[in-house]
Write a protein that holds these residues in place. Structure first.
Motif, PDB file in Angstrom:
ATOM      1  N   PHE A 103       7.213   8.741 -11.243  1.00 38.10           N
ATOM      2  CA  PHE A 103       7.453   8.285 -12.616  1.00 38.10           C
ATOM      3  C   PHE A 103       7.097   6.820 -12.864  1.00 38.10           C
ATOM      4  N   ASP A 104       6.970   6.030 -11.804  1.00 36.40           N
ATOM      5  CA  ASP A 104       6.711   4.602 -12.003  1.00 36.40           C
ATOM      6  C   ASP A 104       5.280   4.178 -11.656  1.00 36.40           C
ATOM      7  N   GLY A 105       4.412   5.149 -11.438  1.00 29.53           N
ATOM      8  CA  GLY A 105       3.016   4.842 -11.149  1.00 29.53           C
ATOM      9  C   GLY A 105       2.702   4.654  -9.679  1.00 29.53           C
ATOM     10  N   GLY A 106       3.709   4.758  -8.826  1.00 31.82           N
ATOM     11  CA  GLY A 106       3.499   4.550  -7.399  1.00 31.82           C
ATOM     12  C   GLY A 106       2.499   5.512  -6.787  1.00 31.82           C
ATOM     13  N   LEU A 107       2.566   6.777  -7.209  1.00 37.04           N
ATOM     14  CA  LEU A 107       1.663   7.788  -6.649  1.00 37.04           C
ATOM     15  C   LEU A 107       0.228   7.549  -7.104  1.00 37.04           C
ATOM     16  N   ILE A 108       0.061   7.187  -8.373  1.00 39.07           N
ATOM     17  CA  ILE A 108      -1.276   6.894  -8.890  1.00 39.07           C
ATOM     18  C   ILE A 108      -1.872   5.694  -8.159  1.00 39.07           C
ATOM     19  N   LYS A 109      -1.063   4.649  -7.984  1.00 35.65           N
ATOM     20  CA  LYS A 109      -1.521   3.461  -7.260  1.00 35.65           C
ATOM     21  C   LYS A 109      -1.947   3.831  -5.849  1.00 35.65           C
ATOM     22  N   TYR A 110      -1.160   4.703  -5.221  1.00 35.88           N
ATOM     23  CA  TYR A 110      -1.492   5.135  -3.860  1.00 35.88           C
ATOM     24  C   TYR A 110      -2.887   5.759  -3.809  1.00 35.88           C
ATOM     25  N   PHE A 111      -3.149   6.702  -4.679  1.00 35.35           N
ATOM     26  CA  PHE A 111      -4.428   7.417  -4.641  1.00 35.35           C
ATOM     27  C   PHE A 111      -5.609   6.502  -4.981  1.00 35.35           C
ATOM     28  N   VAL A 112      -5.407   5.600  -5.933  1.00 43.25           N
ATOM     29  CA  VAL A 112      -6.478   4.665  -6.293  1.00 43.25           C
ATOM     30  C   VAL A 112      -6.824   3.762  -5.106  1.00 43.25           C
ATOM     31  N   LEU A 113      -5.797   3.178  -4.504  1.00 44.73           N
ATOM     32  CA  LEU A 113      -6.033   2.239  -3.409  1.00 44.73           C
ATOM     33  C   LEU A 113      -6.514   2.940  -2.137  1.00 44.73           C
ATOM     34  N   ARG A 114      -6.050   4.139  -1.912  1.00 46.08           N
ATOM     35  CA  ARG A 114      -6.538   4.902  -0.759  1.00 46.08           C
ATOM     36  C   ARG A 114      -8.012   5.258  -0.941  1.00 46.08           C
ATOM     37  N   ALA A 115      -8.401   5.605  -2.174  1.00 42.80           N
ATOM     38  CA  ALA A 115      -9.800   5.931  -2.448  1.00 42.80           C
ATOM     39  C   ALA A 115     -10.691   4.716  -2.228  1.00 42.80           C
ATOM     40  N   LEU A 116     -10.235   3.558  -2.687  1.00 45.34           N
ATOM     41  CA  LEU A 116     -11.013   2.334  -2.500  1.00 45.34           C
ATOM     42  C   LEU A 116     -11.105   1.967  -1.019  1.00 45.34           C
ATOM     43  N   THR A 117     -10.018   2.167  -0.281  1.00 41.42           N
ATOM     44  CA  THR A 117     -10.023   1.894   1.152  1.00 41.42           C
ATOM     45  C   THR A 117     -11.025   2.792   1.862  1.00 41.42           C
ATOM     46  N   PHE A 118     -11.049   4.054   1.474  1.00 41.74           N
ATOM     47  CA  PHE A 118     -12.014   5.001   2.058  1.00 41.74           C
ATOM     48  C   PHE A 118     -13.436   4.545   1.743  1.00 41.74           C
ATOM     49  N   TRP A 119     -13.664   4.110   0.512  1.00 45.09           N
ATOM     50  CA  TRP A 119     -14.990   3.636   0.100  1.00 45.09           C
ATOM     51  C   TRP A 119     -15.403   2.411   0.905  1.00 45.09           C
ATOM     52  N   ASN A 120     -14.453   1.529   1.170  1.00 47.56           N
ATOM     53  CA  ASN A 120     -14.752   0.304   1.917  1.00 47.56           C
ATOM     54  C   ASN A 120     -15.076   0.584   3.381  1.00 47.56           C
ATOM     55  N   GLY A 121     -14.577   1.695   3.899  1.00 46.18           N
ATOM     56  CA  GLY A 121     -14.877   2.074   5.275  1.00 46.18           C
ATOM     57  C   GLY A 121     -14.273   1.162   6.324  1.00 46.18           C
ATOM     58  N   TYR A 122     -13.217   0.464   5.951  1.00 41.47           N
ATOM     59  CA  TYR A 122     -12.608  -0.506   6.862  1.00 41.47           C
ATOM     60  C   TYR A 122     -11.505   0.148   7.686  1.00 41.47           C
ATOM     61  N   LYS A 123     -11.538  -0.050   8.975  1.00 47.43           N
ATOM     62  CA  LYS A 123     -10.523   0.497   9.873  1.00 47.43           C
ATOM     63  C   LYS A 123      -9.664  -0.630  10.415  1.00 47.43           C
ATOM     64  N   SER A 124      -8.374  -0.409  10.452  1.00 49.14           N
ATOM     65  CA  SER A 124      -7.448  -1.424  10.942  1.00 49.14           C
ATOM     66  C   SER A 124      -6.459  -0.793  11.906  1.00 49.14           C
ATOM     67  N   ASP A 125      -6.040  -1.562  12.888  1.00 45.93           N
ATOM     68  CA  ASP A 125      -5.008  -1.068  13.805  1.00 45.93           C
ATOM     69  C   ASP A 125      -3.615  -1.478  13.336  1.00 45.93           C
ATOM     70  N   VAL A 126      -3.544  -1.983  12.081  1.00 47.52           N
ATOM     71  CA  VAL A 126      -2.266  -2.313  11.462  1.00 47.52           C
ATOM     72  C   VAL A 126      -1.993  -1.278  10.364  1.00 47.52           C
ATOM     73  N   TYR A 127      -0.908  -0.572  10.488  1.00 40.01           N
ATOM     74  CA  TYR A 127      -0.533   0.459   9.524  1.00 40.01           C
ATOM     75  C   TYR A 127       0.211  -0.176   8.354  1.00 40.01           C
ATOM     76  N   PHE A 128      -0.024   0.327   7.139  1.00 41.20           N
ATOM     77  CA  PHE A 128       0.640  -0.212   5.960  1.00 41.20           C
ATOM     78  C   PHE A 128       1.756   0.734   5.505  1.00 41.20           C
ATOM     79  N   TYR A 129       2.942   0.175   5.290  1.00 41.96           N
ATOM     80  CA  TYR A 129       4.083   0.944   4.799  1.00 41.96           C
ATOM     81  C   TYR A 129       4.875   0.046   3.828  1.00 41.96           C
ATOM     82  N   THR A 130       5.087   0.422   2.568  1.00 44.39           N
ATOM     83  CA  THR A 130       4.709   1.612   1.868  1.00 44.39           C
ATOM     84  C   THR A 130       4.268   1.237   0.454  1.00 44.39           C
ATOM     85  N   ILE A 131       3.099   1.722   0.035  1.00 46.58           N
ATOM     86  CA  ILE A 131       2.618   1.434  -1.305  1.00 46.58           C
ATOM     87  C   ILE A 131       3.345   2.275  -2.349  1.00 46.58           C
ATOM     88  N   LEU A 132       3.894   3.403  -1.944  1.00 45.63           N
ATOM     89  CA  LEU A 132       4.595   4.289  -2.874  1.00 45.63           C
ATOM     90  C   LEU A 132       5.809   3.615  -3.502  1.00 45.63           C
TER      91      LEU A 132
END
Length: 275
Positions: free
Chosen positions: A178-207
């Protein structure tokens, strides 16, 4: 080998209340890292405070959306208004990066380099780079950030590699619907996939951005293969900023959740809930 747990406070320098909260959370709690906004009114104060916190890792919080740039306005006319203030939000910047990519990239690189230069002029070590409003994940911007990071031997760039199902499984709160967290997640995940950047640091939590309460750390399991986990958090002492309302240009600075996030950082048991 135990996973490194990085609690990173964004917006260092944005206000006196935020600065004070970061000091308190580091000295009394579990805050281990912070990201400095070099083009904010209280950036110099933040740097002075950081001098008394040698164990606090510091990085650059790239800002392309709010207040004034580090460059002269004539050099980045696409990004600022006639008064020299940034005039675009995330969506407009993304559109400009597509439809005016060449000029956009040129001006963004000018501004980011100016912010990096200003950061180093403070005499600070640059441990990581991330972005206010996540603007650094816009592909044209990220390409520039990667280049600058390589030039300066900066190992950590914030990325969105959060496992959606893992986070949902471990949190019962469905507010992200209801607060846009899920939409933000999908947008930023899509951009991350497009960037092709791999990190050994996990991100928690954009939701649950800006809602990082203690309840978010009830036996959190970090996926295998990561050396560290970063928790982005926005603490503040609201009483201080309420006494200086002329300095508050974003109502989010006065969000009650900033108090809750400070409380999270002051609870040393929270860190034990991440495995």
């Amino acid at each position: 080998m135990a996973i490194k747990k990085i609690f990173n406070a964004d917006d260092f320098g944005i206000s006196q209340g935020v600065n004070a909260a970061i000091v308190k959370a580091h000295k009394e709690g579990i805050l281990s890292s912070a990201s400095l906004m070099v083009n904010q009114k209280y950036a110099a104060e933040a740097v002075d405070l950081a001098a008394d916190m040698p164990d606090l890792e510091l990085g650059l919080h790239i800002n392309l959306t709010n207040e004034y740039p580090a460059s002269k306005k004539e050099k980045i006319s696409l990004l600022v208004n006639e008064n020299g203030k940034f005039k675009h939000g995330f969506v407009n910047l993304l559109l400009l990066s597509i439809f005016r990519r060449k000029e956009f990239s040129k001006q963004v690189e000018t501004e980011i380099r100016a912010q990096v230069q200003k950061y180093y002029a403070f005499g600070l070590k640059l441990n990581h780079i991330d972005g206010h409003r996540h603007v650094h994940l816009i592909p044209a911007v990220f390409k520039i950030v990667e280049k600058i990071a390589a030039e300066n031997d900066i190992k950590r760039i914030r990325t969105m590699n959060e496992n959606l199902f893992n986070t949902i499984k471990q949190n019962k709160d469905k507010s992200y619907l209801f607060d846009g967290g899920l939409i933000k997640y999908f947008v930023l995940r899509a951009l991350t996939f497009w960037n092709g950047y791999k990190s050994d640091v996990y991100f928690y939590t954009i939701l649950y951005t800006c809602k990082i309460t203690k309840e978010r750390f009830n036996d959190i399991r970090i996926p295998k293969g990561y050396k560290a986990v970063e928790i982005m958090i926005h603490p503040s002492i609201l009483e201080i900023d309420r006494q200086n309302l002329n300095d508050v240009w974003d109502e989010n600075i006065l969000s009650e959740y900033r108090t809750k996030e400070l409380e999270t950082l002051l609870d040393k048991n929270v860190i034990n809930g991440i495995n």
